[in-house]
Design a protein around this motif. Structure first.
Motif, PDB file in Angstrom:
ATOM      1  N   GLU A  52       0.871  -1.181   0.000  1.00 51.82           N
ATOM      2  CA  GLU A  52       0.000   0.000   0.000  1.00 51.82           C
ATOM      3  C   GLU A  52       0.903   1.225   0.000  1.00 51.82           C
ATOM      4  OE1 GLU A  52      -2.619  -0.074   3.385  1.00 51.82           O
ATOM      5  OE2 GLU A  52      -3.546  -1.956   2.754  1.00 51.82           O
ATOM      6  N   GLY A  53       0.443   2.265  -0.659  1.00 50.74           N
ATOM      7  CA  GLY A  53       1.200   3.514  -0.677  1.00 50.74           C
ATOM      8  C   GLY A  53       2.579   3.364  -1.279  1.00 50.74           C
ATOM      9  N   GLY A  54       2.697   2.555  -2.335  1.00 52.35           N
ATOM     10  CA  GLY A  54       3.998   2.349  -2.959  1.00 52.35           C
ATOM     11  C   GLY A  54       4.978   1.605  -2.074  1.00 52.35           C
ATOM     12  N   GLY A  55       4.458   0.946  -1.028  1.00 51.61           N
ATOM     13  CA  GLY A  55       5.305   0.200  -0.101  1.00 51.61           C
ATOM     14  C   GLY A  55       5.736   1.012   1.109  1.00 51.61           C
ATOM     15  N   ALA A  56       5.508   2.318   1.097  1.00 46.80           N
ATOM     16  CA  ALA A  56       5.895   3.154   2.245  1.00 46.80           C
ATOM     17  C   ALA A  56       4.924   2.959   3.403  1.00 46.80           C
ATOM     18  CB  ALA A  56       5.952   4.622   1.845  1.00 46.80           C
ATOM     19  N   GLN A  57       3.650   2.719   3.092  1.00 47.25           N
ATOM     20  CA  GLN A  57       2.657   2.500   4.143  1.00 47.25           C
ATOM     21  C   GLN A  57       2.634   1.046   4.593  1.00 47.25           C
ATOM     22  OE1 GLN A  57      -1.095   3.858   2.593  1.00 47.25           O
ATOM     23  NE2 GLN A  57      -0.387   5.961   2.405  1.00 47.25           N
TER      24      GLN A  57
END
Length: 169
Positions: free
Chosen positions: A33-38
């Motif tokens: 989620e969130g490009g992997g940042a989340q």
């Protein structure tokens, strides 16, 4: 040391996929989620980590892949230094759940910014789940260097495609 392993969300996915492959997984599910940042969540059906080794798995330089000095001359795994999980745990909120084959139940633990919680029973059919939330929550200067969500997602997708082509099994 965390900077050596954790540069961006795709580097998390790389390390976790390699751990899954080293554990003999034949199925690896990756959610982001969130490009992997989340969120980055990797679930596999590999050997799993015994309950008594969970805390050790997130300790620096601890590895189950090298048992003797002679093993260093015949490395057949993708990773062996014991740096990935501790480095990831130092810059994120990490949850690790594992259930080796034959275990009565899964055990899990949570790590937030390097602070390790106590292992506790958890739900998982078998294998290992590693969930990383809020990458770089405790190092905002590093979080600023992440690219747009679509860019980070693209890096992760290309990485997964490469592993799928290399390991079609």
């Amino acid at each position: 040391a965390a900077g050596e392993v954790v540069e961006r969300p795709a580097s998390l996915v790389k390390e976790l996929i390699e751990n899954s492959l080293d554990a003999g997984a034949t199925r690896i599910d990756v959610d982001i989620e969130g490009g992997g940042a989340q969120l980055v969540r990797v679930v596999d059906n590999g050997r799993g980590i015994p309950a008594e080794e969970l805390t050790l798995a997130i300790s620096r330089h601890a590895t189950s892949k090298i048992a003797t000095v002679d093993d260093l001359a015949a490395i057949e795994t993708l990773g062996f230094r014991g740096e990935a999980l501790p480095s990831i745990a130092s810059v994120s909120r990490l949850r690790l759940i594992s259930r080796p084959k034959g275990a009565d139940c899964a055990m899990g633990l949570a790590v937030e910014g390097g602070r390790v919680g106590a292992p506790a029973p958890a739900a998982l059919a078998g294998g290992t789940l590693v969930e990383i939330r809020d990458l770089f929550f405790n190092t905002p200067a590093r979080r600023k260097f992440l690219r747009a969500e679509s860019t980070e997602t693209g890096h992760i997708l290309r990485l997964i495609q490469r592993y799928a082509l290399l390991r079609f099994d």
